[in-house]
Design an enzyme around this catalytic site. Structure first.
Site, short mmCIF file in Angstrom:
data_model
loop_
_atom_site.label_atom_id
_atom_site.label_comp_id
_atom_site.label_asym_id
_atom_site.label_seq_id
_atom_site.Cartn_x
_atom_site.Cartn_y
_atom_site.Cartn_z
N CYS A 1 -34.50 -67.26 -81.87
CA CYS A 1 -33.27 -67.33 -82.65
C CYS A 1 -32.46 -68.59 -82.33
O CYS A 1 -32.04 -69.31 -83.23
CB CYS A 1 -32.45 -66.07 -82.43
SG CYS A 1 -32.16 -65.64 -80.69
N ASN B 1 -28.97 -63.56 -85.64
CA ASN B 1 -30.18 -63.63 -84.82
C ASN B 1 -31.23 -62.60 -85.21
O ASN B 1 -32.42 -62.79 -84.93
CB ASN B 1 -29.83 -63.47 -83.34
CG ASN B 1 -29.08 -62.19 -83.07
OD1 ASN B 1 -27.94 -62.03 -83.50
ND2 ASN B 1 -29.70 -61.27 -82.35
N SER C 1 -39.96 -49.70 -83.12
CA SER C 1 -38.78 -49.05 -82.57
C SER C 1 -37.69 -50.02 -82.13
O SER C 1 -36.57 -49.62 -81.85
CB SER C 1 -39.16 -48.16 -81.38
OG SER C 1 -39.68 -48.95 -80.32
#
Length: 354
Positions: free
Chosen positions: A152, A321, A13
């Site tokens: 990231c 990212n 999700s």
């Protein structure tokens, strides 16, 4: 006909989970066979991610050890404490576990405890995880059963510094990193500071005196010779973009360098790595690297500059990212794990303007 590689996504999700679903369903050799989660059990991907109108015949399910019979690789797009528990459950049951969280990024126990004090993990598993920067550890990913994806920021910083430390073997006395990231870097947690009236147009110093991604970069590069880093510090800022980040690394070294030598070193280091684009600062209509020039792609744009007056090296690295900083790099690592060309399913070009 070659059997397709069965893939599961846990944390389906979330933003990274949605990106994984998007990339896997477009991948010629991966088949999405399991969606896992806790708060969205029973829901379909199309309900969770408005951009994905897919009928996969799958709904989000609880994660148990029975998943082992359904997947060849499972991607954990879950918070670090959850990933630590799931890794203990799934290790040696699933052929490959790719964790996108920070649970196993930092191998050194003391450094892990400093930056992830609430994340308890099995020490034996921490030693087994491969720190998955595909461009730098390609051989280690082949056949790896446990892969920990860099953060990231850490991806951008590491790819930016690697030609200096691993390529030229420089000893970097001081590295100061300035990071700017869009709101998607914080995930879907509801925080007042991320509400539109506060985030829009903002340059918010959310980690001005240190960031845990700097800790994992230092941990990885300290173990990856020949070069060294004396100190590495970082400040991080949130900007009003949704996607994308820029990591600016200011490097000080006693070794004499010049612009030509640096440019050649970077081009040579990444010559065989298609997802790192070494760019000249003024080569396009806008100065690069710029996060908007890589959005939606698995590219990391890197530029190196020599500041003669202040005797420093400036390294700029930009990426999306959610793709190269998360889901795209996870798929890239999985490709290498299963012996596929690393660009498989990841050849999309950036979307610009975005």
């Amino acid at each position: 006909m070659t059997r397709r590689i069965r893939a599961g996504v846990v944390g389906a999700s979330g933003l990274a989970g949605g990106e994984l679903i998007r990339l896997i369903t477009q991948h010629p050799d991966l088949e999405l066979t399991f969606l896992g989660g806790s708060s969205s059990i029973g829901r379909r991907p199309a309900e969770l991610h408005p951009g994905l109108r897919l009928d996969l015949g799958l709904t989000v399910q609880p994660v148990t050890e029975e998943i082992a019979g359904q997947v060849d690789v499972v991607f954990l797009a879950t918070p670090a404490p959850v990933s630590a528990g799931l890794a203990a459950l799934l290790a040696d049951r699933v052929p490959a576990v790719v964790d996108l969280s920070g649970a196993f990024r930092i191998r050194t126990p003391e450094l892990h405890d400093r930056w992830y004090p609430k994340v308890e993990r099995r020490a034996d598993l921490a030693d087994r995880f491969v720190y998955g920067v595909p461009e730098l550890v390609k051989d280690q990913l082949a056949g790896a059963s446990l892969i920990s994806l860099p953060g990231c920021y850490a991806t951008a910083i590491t790819l930016g510094l690697a030609p200096l430390t691993l390529g030229l073997g420089l000893d970097l006395k001081t590295v100061v990193v300035d990071g700017k990231s869009g709101s998607s870097g914080g995930g879907l947690q509801l925080r007042t500071a991320d509400l539109h009236p506060f985030r829009s147009g903002a340059i918010a110093p959310y980690a001005p005196t240190g960031h845990r991604h700097a800790g994992e970069v230092r941990d990885f590069l300290d173990r990856s010779k020949p070069g060294s880093i004396g100190s590495l510090s970082m400040s991080a800022y949130g900007v009003s973009h949704v996607r994308g980040l820029l990591a600016s690394s200011y490097v000080f070294t006693d070794t004499a360098v010049d612009q030509r030598a640096l440019q050649r070193a970077y081009v040579r280091f990444y010559k065989e790595h298609r997802f790192v684009r070494v760019r000249r600062h003024t080569e396009t209509l806008i100065p690069v690297p710029d996060p908007q020039a890589v959005l939606g792609s698995n590219f990391c744009d890197v530029t190196v500059l020599h500041d003669e007056e202040d005797r420093r090296i400036v390294v700029l690295a930009a990426l999306d990212n959610l793709v190269k900083g998360a889901a795209g790099q996870a798929v890239q690592a999985a490709n290498l794990r299963f012996g596929l060309p690393e660009e498989t399913g990841l050849t999309m070009q950036p979307v610009m303007p975005a």
